[in-house]
Design an enzyme around this catalytic site. Structure first.
Site, short mmCIF file in Angstrom:
data_model
loop_
_atom_site.label_atom_id
_atom_site.label_comp_id
_atom_site.label_asym_id
_atom_site.label_seq_id
_atom_site.Cartn_x
_atom_site.Cartn_y
_atom_site.Cartn_z
CG PHE A 134 -32.39 -58.38 70.87
CD1 PHE A 134 -32.76 -58.58 71.81
CD2 PHE A 134 -33.93 -58.82 70.49
CE1 PHE A 134 -33.65 -58.22 73.44
CE2 PHE A 134 -34.53 -58.98 70.94
CZ PHE A 134 -34.39 -59.69 72.53
CG ASP A 147 -33.01 -53.21 66.93
OD1 ASP A 147 -33.60 -52.17 68.04
OD2 ASP A 147 -33.89 -53.61 66.74
CE1 TYR A 169 -39.78 -54.42 75.37
CE2 TYR A 169 -41.14 -53.57 73.16
CZ TYR A 169 -40.04 -54.71 73.98
OH TYR A 169 -39.81 -55.57 73.16
CE LYS A 170 -35.68 -54.02 75.19
NZ LYS A 170 -34.94 -54.14 73.52
NE ARG A 185 -29.37 -57.46 79.93
CZ ARG A 185 -30.76 -57.40 79.43
NH1 ARG A 185 -30.35 -56.90 77.93
NH2 ARG A 185 -32.24 -57.60 79.33
C1 LIG Z 1 -35.43 -55.54 72.93
C2 LIG Z 1 -35.41 -55.38 71.30
C3 LIG Z 1 -36.70 -55.95 70.33
C4 LIG Z 1 -37.50 -56.29 70.92
O1 LIG Z 1 -38.23 -56.32 69.31
P1 LIG Z 1 -40.27 -56.50 70.01
O2 LIG Z 1 -40.85 -57.22 68.66
O3 LIG Z 1 -40.24 -55.86 70.48
O4 LIG Z 1 -40.29 -58.11 70.82
C5 LIG Z 1 -35.76 -55.94 69.26
N1 LIG Z 1 -34.43 -55.71 68.52
C6 LIG Z 1 -33.52 -54.91 70.34
C7 LIG Z 1 -32.17 -54.82 69.36
C8 LIG Z 1 -34.04 -54.75 71.61
O5 LIG Z 1 -33.06 -55.06 71.99
#
Ligand SMILES: *Cc1c(COP(=O)(O)O)cnc(C)c1O
Length: 421
Positions: free
Chosen positions: A130, A207, A232-233, A381
């Site tokens: 990500f 992660d 939040y997901k 997606r």
């Molecule tokens: C959604 C997501 C993030 C988001 O990070 P934030 O600090 O909450 O913006 C980070 N890493 C992965 C793999 C994600 O899917």
């Protein structure tokens, strides 16, 4: 799923009727009309219990209780972390904390891990991790003058254990990977990869953003050292809700995090002259925690705990397998191909389809009442959160998609303009 399935809607209706989790759909606020929401992997829906609990915290604990409410608020990040540990990530108490954002937690844990590995100056991640993960690691490598070693990842198949094995060596301090790939949904083998990394003396950071609440996670059992993840997901804690971090008990006393905040201080309210960190997981806190968001993490976690991660995963695999089956039958003839692993055991909670005109098709799909999302370079997606999605939602969404393709008017839509895709 290789056996032939009936293609008529009645089959989806039968699966819904037999679904032991069907009642959880009524635990959420829902979009109006016949809107189908397949973006639970980007922003999960609002649990009604969260709506009620936040209203109560605002009016009672903040409105009436004012500053005295800090007496119990102060323990919430740790207590909620333990709840997440119990129901979602397989962590015994005292190792999980609700804190900051995933980005900030990554910064804290990666720096702490590197400090604890003197003499090793390489961080490994993969080139399809990500963006925020790659950027934070690039920034840390630049600040500390260490090497960021990128292994190559296939966009559809996820992290390659062979590529990781070739990149490992005695100079590696830390490996940081996503458990479920955000683009393809590929699920990494957490215990196997963690063992591989430990064999060369490096620390392993996972992660969990795209896996927490979607797949069962066993951090303790897999021997993981560190983890971060957002809420939040699939945890449904709302936009910008605080993230989680995990530090294995045996490692906690060896790590010192780089943000020396007063919420990580022993005897915080003595307001002492020097930083003297509290032992345990609360050392990884920074400043004043976000209470409303933390309350939402607790409610979201309890709801998933009630449904049970094993049952959620079983339903999720059936939902995504059914989606792939319908895509093979109805969409492949229109130029779609699967951009996620086909084997159930290698897939997280979402499915990605590729098509050269994916951007326009995703816009036409939203106009047809189905929310998924577009991802570069040519991906659609679809994230059917098992706690709310019906099998008939999958059938209807795929049916609307095949109608869009047969009709062909999507091809006259404008090219991308929006900042958020
Ligand atoms: C959604 C997501 C993030 C988001 O990070 P934030 O600090 O909450 O913006 C980070 N890493 C992965 C793999 C994600 O899917």
């Amino acid at each position: 799923m290789t056996t032939a399935l009936p293609l008529d809607r009645t089959y989806a209706e039968q699966l819904d009727a037999a679904d032991p989790l069907a009642r959880f759909r009524d635990s959420f606020a829902r979009a109006g009309g016949n809107q189908i929401y397949l973006d639970g992997n980007s922003l999960g829906p609002l649990p009604l219990a969260t709506q009620a609990r936040i209203a109560e915290v605002v009016s009672q604990e903040w409105g009436a209780g004012l500053v005295s409410s800090w007496d119990h608020w102060v323990g919430l990040p740790r207590e909620t972390g333990d709840l997440v540990g119990e129901h979602l990530v397989g962590a015994a108490p005292g190792q999980t904390l609700v804190s900051d954002s995933t980005t900030v937690n990554l910064f804290k844990l990666v720096n702490a891990a590197l400090d604890a590995q003197p003499g090793r100056r390489v961080i490994i991640t993969d080139d399809d991790n990500f963006p925020t993960d790659r950027y934070v690691l690039q920034g840390i490598a630049a600040q500390r003058g260490c090497e960021l070693r990128m292994i190559h990842t296939d966009l559809d198949e996820g992290v390659s254990e062979d590529a990781l094995r070739s990149a490992l060596g005695p100079d590696v301090a830390l490996v940081s990977l996503s458990h479920v790939a955000y683009r393809s949904g590929a699920l990494a083998d957490m215990p196997r990869i963690t063992d591989l990394v430990h064999d060369c003396g490096a620390l392993m950071l996972w992660d969990l953003c795209h896996s927490i609440g979607a797949v069962p996670i066993e951090l303790d059992a897999s021997g993981a050292d560190l983890a971060v993840g957002c809420t939040y997901k699939y945890v449904n804690a709302g936009p910008g809700a605080p993230a989680i971090l995990y530090v294995r008990t045996g490692l906690q006393s060896r790590l010192r995090q780089p943000v020396w905040g007063w919420f990580g201080q022993a005897d915080q309210f003595a307001m002492g002259p020097a930083y003297d960190p509290v032992p345990g997981i609360e050392h990884f806190a920074t400043g004043t925690p976000q209470i409303l968001g933390t309350v939402a993490v607790a409610e979201g976690t309890k709801l998933l705990g009630e449904a049970g991660m094993a049952r959620l995963r079983a339903k999720s695999v059936t939902l995504t397998g059914y989606l792939i089956y319908l895509a093979d039958q109805w969409l492949a003839p229109h130029g779609f191909s699967l951009a996620s692993p086909r084997a159930d055991a290698r897939r997280g909670g979402h499915v990605t389809l590729s098509h050269p005109d994916a951007w326009r098709i995703s816009q036409a799909l939203i106009a047809a009442g189905v929310t998924g999302d577009y991802r570069t370079p040519d991906r659609l997606r679809l994230g059917p959160a098992a706690v709310i999605t019906r099998f008939t939602d999958i059938w209807d969404a795929m049916d609307r998609l095949r109608t869009i393709m047969a009709d062909g008017t999507y091809s006259s839509l404008a090219p991308p303009l929006s900042r958020v895709t």
